[in-house]
Design a protein around this motif. Structure first.
Motif, mmCIF file in Angstrom:
data_model
loop_
_atom_site.group_PDB
_atom_site.id
_atom_site.type_symbol
_atom_site.label_atom_id
_atom_site.label_comp_id
_atom_site.label_asym_id
_atom_site.label_seq_id
_atom_site.Cartn_x
_atom_site.Cartn_y
_atom_site.Cartn_z
ATOM 1 N N GLU A 49 13.740 54.881 0.833
ATOM 2 C CA GLU A 49 14.534 53.967 0.581
ATOM 3 C C GLU A 49 15.521 54.266 -0.602
ATOM 4 O O GLU A 49 16.612 53.320 -0.902
ATOM 5 N N ARG A 50 15.471 55.416 -1.304
ATOM 6 C CA ARG A 50 16.198 55.726 -2.349
ATOM 7 C C ARG A 50 17.827 55.673 -1.750
ATOM 8 O O ARG A 50 18.176 56.242 -0.758
ATOM 9 N N SER A 51 18.658 55.164 -2.353
ATOM 10 C CA SER A 51 20.172 55.188 -1.771
ATOM 11 C C SER A 51 20.997 54.715 -3.015
ATOM 12 O O SER A 51 20.671 53.904 -4.099
ATOM 13 N N SER A 52 22.397 54.771 -2.872
ATOM 14 C CA SER A 52 23.413 54.227 -3.771
ATOM 15 C C SER A 52 23.908 53.113 -3.401
ATOM 16 O O SER A 52 24.381 53.310 -2.016
ATOM 17 N N LEU A 53 23.978 51.872 -4.034
ATOM 18 C CA LEU A 53 24.711 50.554 -3.496
ATOM 19 C C LEU A 53 25.651 50.475 -4.392
ATOM 20 O O LEU A 53 25.514 50.478 -5.642
ATOM 21 N N ARG A 54 26.615 49.711 -4.081
ATOM 22 C CA ARG A 54 27.954 49.503 -4.753
ATOM 23 C C ARG A 54 28.349 47.923 -4.936
ATOM 24 O O ARG A 54 29.252 47.581 -5.181
ATOM 25 N N GLU A 55 27.185 47.196 -4.530
ATOM 26 C CA GLU A 55 27.777 45.556 -4.351
ATOM 27 C C GLU A 55 26.658 44.853 -4.902
ATOM 28 O O GLU A 55 25.462 45.354 -4.420
ATOM 29 N N THR A 183 21.546 50.174 -6.965
ATOM 30 C CA THR A 183 21.883 51.120 -8.277
ATOM 31 C C THR A 183 22.812 52.129 -7.751
ATOM 32 O O THR A 183 22.821 52.441 -6.415
ATOM 33 N N VAL A 184 23.698 52.658 -8.514
ATOM 34 C CA VAL A 184 24.715 53.785 -8.207
ATOM 35 C C VAL A 184 24.712 54.541 -9.698
ATOM 36 O O VAL A 184 25.141 53.920 -10.654
ATOM 37 N N VAL A 185 24.566 55.834 -9.790
ATOM 38 C CA VAL A 185 24.950 56.607 -10.645
ATOM 39 C C VAL A 185 26.233 56.791 -10.644
ATOM 40 O O VAL A 185 26.983 57.239 -9.617
ATOM 41 N N GLY A 187 29.845 59.165 -12.419
ATOM 42 C CA GLY A 187 30.560 60.034 -13.120
ATOM 43 C C GLY A 187 31.984 59.570 -13.438
ATOM 44 O O GLY A 187 32.587 60.218 -14.325
ATOM 45 N N SER A 188 32.302 58.680 -12.644
ATOM 46 C CA SER A 188 33.719 58.291 -12.662
ATOM 47 C C SER A 188 33.752 57.334 -13.983
ATOM 48 O O SER A 188 33.678 56.132 -13.701
ATOM 49 N N VAL A 189 33.991 57.972 -15.109
ATOM 50 C CA VAL A 189 34.017 56.967 -16.247
ATOM 51 C C VAL A 189 34.844 57.597 -17.354
ATOM 52 O O VAL A 189 35.054 58.822 -17.445
ATOM 53 N N ILE A 207 27.384 61.137 -20.726
ATOM 54 C CA ILE A 207 27.057 62.088 -19.798
ATOM 55 C C ILE A 207 27.434 61.468 -18.315
ATOM 56 O O ILE A 207 28.164 61.974 -17.540
ATOM 57 N N LEU A 208 26.686 60.321 -17.835
ATOM 58 C CA LEU A 208 26.815 59.608 -16.774
ATOM 59 C C LEU A 208 26.414 58.234 -17.259
ATOM 60 O O LEU A 208 25.745 57.661 -18.090
ATOM 61 N N ALA A 209 26.705 57.029 -16.267
ATOM 62 C CA ALA A 209 26.478 55.915 -16.264
ATOM 63 C C ALA A 209 25.988 55.445 -15.085
ATOM 64 O O ALA A 209 26.028 56.154 -14.134
HETATM 65 C C1 FMN Z 1 26.653 63.399 -10.784
HETATM 66 C C2 FMN Z 1 26.814 62.169 -9.847
HETATM 67 C C3 FMN Z 1 28.065 61.475 -10.136
HETATM 68 C C4 FMN Z 1 28.430 60.471 -9.262
HETATM 69 N N1 FMN Z 1 29.579 59.524 -9.575
HETATM 70 C C5 FMN Z 1 29.638 58.295 -8.695
HETATM 71 C C6 FMN Z 1 30.606 57.548 -9.157
HETATM 72 O O1 FMN Z 1 31.437 57.801 -10.205
HETATM 73 N N2 FMN Z 1 31.176 56.449 -8.483
HETATM 74 C C7 FMN Z 1 30.195 56.000 -7.279
HETATM 75 O O2 FMN Z 1 30.498 55.241 -6.741
HETATM 76 N N3 FMN Z 1 29.212 57.020 -6.881
HETATM 77 C C8 FMN Z 1 29.010 58.271 -7.616
HETATM 78 N N4 FMN Z 1 28.132 58.919 -7.315
HETATM 79 C C9 FMN Z 1 27.073 58.660 -6.094
HETATM 80 C C10 FMN Z 1 27.203 59.595 -4.993
HETATM 81 O O3 FMN Z 1 28.542 59.139 -4.490
HETATM 82 C C11 FMN Z 1 26.297 59.131 -4.084
HETATM 83 O O4 FMN Z 1 24.988 59.632 -4.552
HETATM 84 C C12 FMN Z 1 26.514 60.046 -2.896
HETATM 85 O O5 FMN Z 1 27.539 59.500 -1.973
HETATM 86 C C13 FMN Z 1 25.236 59.961 -1.818
HETATM 87 O O6 FMN Z 1 24.648 58.816 -1.581
HETATM 88 P P1 FMN Z 1 23.050 58.199 -1.746
HETATM 89 O O7 FMN Z 1 22.958 58.468 -3.197
HETATM 90 O O8 FMN Z 1 23.237 56.755 -1.194
HETATM 91 O O9 FMN Z 1 22.450 59.446 -0.869
HETATM 92 C C14 FMN Z 1 27.637 60.072 -8.035
HETATM 93 C C15 FMN Z 1 26.322 60.865 -7.847
HETATM 94 C C16 FMN Z 1 25.962 61.850 -8.708
HETATM 95 C C17 FMN Z 1 25.003 62.799 -8.540
#
Ligand code: FMN
Length: 217
Positions: A49-55, A183-185, A187-189, A207-209
Motif C-alpha cells: 500500500e505504500r504510495s505518494s499522495l498529494r491531497e 504522505t509524500v517526500v 525535494g522541491s523545496v 535534505i528533504l521534506a
Molecule cells: C528524493 C525524492 C524527491 C521527491 N520530491 C518530490 C517533490 O518535490 N514533490 C512531489 O510531489 N513528489 C516528490 N517525490 C515523490 C515522487 O514523485 C514519487 O515517489 C514518485 O512519483 C513515485 O510515486 P510513488 O511514491 O507513489 O511510488 C520525491 C521522491 C523522492 C524519492
C-alpha cells in the motif's frame, strides 16, 4: 460602548498589534505519549500500500499518532544503545527531524521523546513549492547536521546524509501505509529560504521534506 472607552481602544490598538508581533505566543515543549510499538498492518501489506499522495485533509494528527509517526521515522528502538529505527552511516545519527505545524516549528528529541519548541511561527508554506504543503497538518523537514559527521569530506557528508534521510523517509511511508495516512517526500523545496526561516546554523542542511496528514475525503 461609551465614547471614552472607544477612544482608548483605538489608541491602544497599534500598541497591541506591535506586542503581538514582537512577542508571539510562546511554544511549550510537548511530551509525546509513549509510542505504541505493537500492532499496525503486516509489513508485506504496508509495502503493497505504500504510495505518494498529494491531497490532504486539514485534520490534525492526534498526539498519539504524531508520537507513533516520529518513533517509526527515527525513534530509539534499542534504548540500551540509543540506536534508532533507521540506520545511519557509522551510526552518526546526524539527521534531525523538524516538525512544522500550524502552531509552530518543533524539533523531535528522540531520547526524551519530546517535541522541543523552535519557533512560534507557521512555516508550513515555506516547506515546499507545492500548494498542499501550507494546509496539510504536518510537514517533516529532514535536516543534516554536518558537525556530527566527523572528518568526512563534504562530498561524503552530502552522500551519506541523503542516503540516511532516505531510510527515515521510507519508515514514514510505511507507517503512513499502515495507518491509512497520506504522505509524500519532497525535494522541491527552497532549501536556503527554508533554512533561513528556520534559523539553522551554517553546518545544518535541509535534505528533504515530507508532508503527512489524513487523505482528503
Ligand atoms: C528524493 C525524492 C524527491 C521527491 N520530491 C518530490 C517533490 O518535490 N514533490 C512531489 O510531489 N513528489 C516528490 N517525490 C515523490 C515522487 O514523485 C514519487 O515517489 C514518485 O512519483 C513515485 O510515486 P510513488 O511514491 O507513489 O511510488 C520525491 C521522491 C523522492 C524519492
Amino acid at each position: 460602548m461609551p465614547r471614552l472607552s472607544l477612544v482608548c481602544v483605538r489608541a491602544l490598538l497599534p500598541l497591541l498589534l506591535v506586542c503581538a508581533v514582537a512577542f508571539p505566543a510562546e511554544l511549550q515543549t510537548i511530551d509525546l505519549p509513549k509510542p505504541q510499538t505493537d500492532g499496525g498492518k503486516p509489513l508485506m501489506q504496508a509495502l503493497k500500500e505504500r504510495s505518494s499522495l498529494r491531497e490532504f485533509s486539514p485534520e490534525k494528527l492526534s498526539p498519539q499518532m504524531l508520537s507513533n509517526l516520529l518513533w517509526a521515522a527515527f525513534g530509539i528502538n534499542r534504548p540500551d544503545s540509543g540506536r534508532r529505527t533507521a540506520p545511519t552511516a557509522s551510526n552518526r545519527q546526524e539527521i534531525d527531524i523538524y516538525v512544522a505545524m500550524a502552531e509552530g516549528l518543533y524539533l523531535y528529541d528522540a531520547k526524551a521523546h519530546q517535541l522541543q519548541p523552535v519557533l512560534a511561527e507557521d512555516l508550513r508554506a515555506l516547506t515546499g513549492t507545492q500548494p498542499f504543503v501550507r494546509d496539510a497538518p504536518v510537514n517533516l523537514i529532514f535536516v543534516a547536521d554536518f558537525s556530527k559527521m566527523g572528518k568526512s569530506s563534504d562530498e561524503n557528508k552530502v552522500f551519506y546524509s541523503a542516503a540516511d534521510t532516505g531510510f527515515i523517509s521510507q519508515n514514514v511511508y510505511l507507517f503512513c501505509a499502515s495507518e491509512g495516512l497520506a504522505t509524500v517526500v519532497r525535494g522541491s523545496v527552497d532549501k536556503p529560504g527554508l533554512a533561513a526561516a528556520m534559523k539553522l546554523r551554517p553546518e545544518q542542511r535541509v535534505i528533504l521534506a515530507q508532508t503527512v496528514g489524513y487523505p482528503k475525503k
